[in-house]
Design an enzyme around this catalytic site. Structure first.
Site, PDB file in Angstrom:
ATOM      1  N   HIS A 127       9.699  20.880  50.244  1.00 56.17           N
ATOM      2  CA  HIS A 127       9.101  22.000  49.509  1.00 56.17           C
ATOM      3  C   HIS A 127       9.985  22.228  48.270  1.00 56.17           C
ATOM      4  O   HIS A 127      11.181  21.946  48.305  1.00 56.17           O
ATOM      5  CB  HIS A 127       9.161  23.223  50.441  1.00 56.17           C
ATOM      6  CG  HIS A 127       8.492  24.453  49.924  1.00 56.17           C
ATOM      7  ND1 HIS A 127       9.074  25.286  48.999  1.00 56.17           N
ATOM      8  CD2 HIS A 127       7.297  25.020  50.229  1.00 56.17           C
ATOM      9  CE1 HIS A 127       8.264  26.299  48.758  1.00 56.17           C
ATOM     10  NE2 HIS A 127       7.170  26.166  49.491  1.00 56.17           N
ATOM     11  N   ASP A 205      16.122  22.909  56.322  1.00 54.91           N
ATOM     12  CA  ASP A 205      15.153  23.906  55.891  1.00 54.91           C
ATOM     13  C   ASP A 205      14.252  24.197  57.098  1.00 54.91           C
ATOM     14  O   ASP A 205      13.414  23.373  57.464  1.00 54.91           O
ATOM     15  CB  ASP A 205      14.356  23.344  54.706  1.00 54.91           C
ATOM     16  CG  ASP A 205      13.185  24.238  54.306  1.00 54.91           C
ATOM     17  OD1 ASP A 205      12.881  25.199  55.033  1.00 54.91           O
ATOM     18  OD2 ASP A 205      12.569  23.949  53.271  1.00 54.91           O
ATOM     19  N   GLN A 208       9.459  26.104  58.295  1.00 55.02           N
ATOM     20  CA  GLN A 208       8.258  25.790  59.077  1.00 55.02           C
ATOM     21  C   GLN A 208       8.575  25.444  60.527  1.00 55.02           C
ATOM     22  O   GLN A 208       7.662  25.123  61.287  1.00 55.02           O
ATOM     23  CB  GLN A 208       7.497  24.613  58.444  1.00 55.02           C
ATOM     24  CG  GLN A 208       6.956  24.880  57.051  1.00 55.02           C
ATOM     25  CD  GLN A 208       5.858  25.929  57.015  1.00 55.02           C
ATOM     26  OE1 GLN A 208       5.305  26.324  58.041  1.00 55.02           O
ATOM     27  NE2 GLN A 208       5.547  26.413  55.828  1.00 55.02           N
ATOM     28  N   LYS A 231       7.193  34.228  57.724  1.00 58.81           N
ATOM     29  CA  LYS A 231       6.422  33.147  58.352  1.00 58.81           C
ATOM     30  C   LYS A 231       6.510  33.241  59.871  1.00 58.81           C
ATOM     31  O   LYS A 231       5.935  32.424  60.581  1.00 58.81           O
ATOM     32  CB  LYS A 231       6.948  31.786  57.883  1.00 58.81           C
ATOM     33  CG  LYS A 231       6.698  31.518  56.403  1.00 58.81           C
ATOM     34  CD  LYS A 231       7.080  30.113  56.053  1.00 58.81           C
ATOM     35  CE  LYS A 231       7.241  29.874  54.570  1.00 58.81           C
ATOM     36  NZ  LYS A 231       5.982  29.799  53.840  1.00 58.81           N
ATOM     37  N   CYS A 373       3.398  23.692  46.921  1.00 55.16           N
ATOM     38  CA  CYS A 373       4.805  23.751  46.489  1.00 55.16           C
ATOM     39  C   CYS A 373       5.575  22.503  46.921  1.00 55.16           C
ATOM     40  O   CYS A 373       6.758  22.587  47.273  1.00 55.16           O
ATOM     41  CB  CYS A 373       5.504  25.007  47.007  1.00 55.16           C
ATOM     42  SG  CYS A 373       4.815  26.507  46.365  1.00 55.16           S
TER      43      CYS A 373
HETATM   44  C1  PLP Z   1       9.150  23.830  54.249  1.00 53.57           C
HETATM   45  C2  PLP Z   1       9.290  25.069  53.437  1.00 53.57           C
HETATM   46  N1  PLP Z   1      10.480  25.370  52.898  1.00 53.57           N
HETATM   47  C3  PLP Z   1      10.678  26.481  52.177  1.00 53.57           C
HETATM   48  C4  PLP Z   1       9.663  27.369  51.945  1.00 53.57           C
HETATM   49  C5  PLP Z   1       9.921  28.562  51.105  1.00 53.57           C
HETATM   50  O1  PLP Z   1       9.764  29.734  51.821  1.00 53.57           O
HETATM   51  P1  PLP Z   1       9.883  31.126  51.069  1.00 53.57           P
HETATM   52  O2  PLP Z   1       8.812  31.147  50.012  1.00 53.57           O
HETATM   53  O3  PLP Z   1       9.682  32.135  52.129  1.00 53.57           O
HETATM   54  O4  PLP Z   1      11.248  31.159  50.456  1.00 53.57           O
HETATM   55  C6  PLP Z   1       8.397  27.105  52.468  1.00 53.57           C
HETATM   56  C7  PLP Z   1       7.265  28.013  52.202  1.00 53.57           C
HETATM   57  O5  PLP Z   1       6.129  27.681  52.350  1.00 53.57           O
HETATM   58  C8  PLP Z   1       8.216  25.926  53.241  1.00 53.57           C
HETATM   59  O6  PLP Z   1       7.032  25.631  53.766  1.00 53.57           O
END
Ligand code: PLP
Length: 418
Positions: A127, A205, A208, A231, A373
């Site tokens: 992401h 990360d 998810q 989430k 993203c």
């Molecule tokens: C794999 C992953 N990493 C990071 C993020 C970023 O999350 P946030 O927008 O809550 O910072 C997301 C958001 O969809 C994601 O799916």
């Protein structure tokens, strides 16, 4: 409960007021939990309760309601530490979201530890929030950003390529636990073990994964783990960076101000203990407290059960979709649901994903379409302008998937597709 499902979705839905609404005149079918989850009444109530019964700043007042606010906020960190298998609240820094957690590492740890010519290893599955901070760091420092390639099916990491990249002894390996596009659950324990042989620091990360699968950061062995409360049934504006005591102690705070200090003189200051040295200024108190309520909810249902529920759902969804003509599914397929989270991205040949999402909306079904993203993955690896994505959580059932399949038939009818 039917077909071996252990979660009674009808009961769960009663806790989520959003499911009383209609969208396009139809009962809401929410298939976009990978973007943000819905919130149970218990979480919403915890915010109202804080503001109406014990609103006060934390770590300051010694009166009863201030002490209660401090206690509830700290309790929330303790709950999170337990949920992800961390030692204590000292390992849990509250930030706004996963993005901020990763940026904190790239800025604080990165500025001190990365030098010109150093390698930073991420992957083709990331992401933007686990990609752009490393691009920025590499640019600031003259470091080299490398990517773990995907296998020939674009489903998993190419482990040979991962090992080749490790030969460059990257200073940090930063990878996603579960892909928000492919749904692939990466073996981060193995990745960490291999990376550690090369002296790399490892960041996972968990945006998810933490909401959907049982996580144990100590068993993974990573140095950092990032997640977002919104989430995982919690509110927006609060997330966490887990770090080992060793690494967090070695890092400088990013922001200076109230709460992050121990003592201040006119020309110097000393830092507060962990984790507070990273939390300057008044915190998102309501967010922290409501995150605690979200974790209570997840624990009541049980993370193992949630994972089993989603694995069954994703299998059902893949079986249903794989039998439809002219559909392309991205990421692991129905015979590999053990490494697939509740995320199913797909394309219908001849229909643009945005049109697909519009037609789903007209049926009361919320899905997401776009690059999610993850532009390098979607545009450079999958070579698509956009993909459609359904994502599941504990409040979804097979009926939701049946409605999605019916919406696909409607798309095909409108566009005269086979
Ligand atoms: C794999 C992953 N990493 C990071 C993020 C970023 O999350 P946030 O927008 O809550 O910072 C997301 C958001 O969809 C994601 O799916």
């Amino acid at each position: 409960m039917t077909n071996g499902y252990e979660i009674n979705v009808e009961d769960i839905k009663k806790d989520f007021p959003i499911f009383k609404i209609n969208m396009s005149g139809k009962p809401l079918v929410y298939l976009d939990s990978a973007a943000t989850s819905q919130k149970p009444q218990q979480v919403i109530d915890s915010i109202v309760k804080y503001y109406s019964e014990y609103n006060a700043n934390i770590h300051r007042g010694i009166y009863d309601i201030a002490e209660r606010a401090t206690e509830e906020y700290t309790n929330s960190k303790e709950k999170l530490a337990n949920l992800i298998g961390a030692n204590s609240v000292r390992n849990i820094v509250y930030v706004r979201n996963t993005t901020e957690a990763i940026n904190l590492v790239a800025l604080s740890w990165g500025n001190t530890n990365i030098e010109k010519g150093d390698h930073i290893l991420i992957s083709d599955m990331e992401h933007h929030s686990n990609l752009v901070p490393w691009q920025l760091l590499a640019k600031r420092k003259g470091a080299i950003l490398d990517y773990i390639k995907l296998d020939s099916n674009n489903e998993k990491f190419d482990m040979e390529n991962f090992k080749e990249n490790l030969e460059k002894n990257p200073k940090i390996v930063a990878v996603t636990h579960a892909s928000n596009v492919l749904g692939t659950i990466n073996d981060v324990k193995y990745i960490t073990k291999e990376a550690k042989k090369h002296g790399s620091v490892v960041l996972v990360d968990g945006a998810q994964s933490a909401p959907h699968i049982p996580v144990n950061v100590k068993s993974i062995g990573c140095d950092f783990f990032a997640l977002s409360a919104h989430k995982m049934l919690g509110p927006t504006g609060i997330g966490a960076l887990y770090g080992t005591e060793e690494i967090l102690s070695s890092m400088e705070p990013l922001f200076g101000g109230g709460d992050m200090i121990d003592a201040v003189t006119r020309y110097s200051h000393s830092w507060n203990s962990l984790p507070w040295k990273f939390e300057a200024g008044t915190s998102n108190i309501e967010g922290g407290i409501a995150f605690g309520a979200a974790i209570d909810y997840l624990n009541t249902v049980g993370m193992e059960k949630i994972r089993r529920h989603e694995e069954k759902l994703v299998k059902y969804a893949l079986e249903s979709l794989e039998s439809i003509k002219n559909i392309e599914i991205y990421g692991p397929k129905k015979d590999e649901t053990s490494i697939k989270s509740g995320v199913v991205s797909f394309g219908i040949n001849g229909a643009h994903p945005h049109d697909v999402a519009e037609i789903f909306n007209s049926e009361g079904i919320a899905i997401r379409a776009g690059h999610h993203c993850a532009m390098p993955l979607v545009t450079e690896v999958l070579r698509k302008g956009a993909v459609s994505r359904m994502s599941f959580y504990l409040y979804n059932n097979e009926e939701d998937i049946d409605k999605a399949v019916a919406a696909i038939s409607k798309v095909k009818k409108i566009f005269h597709l086979e």
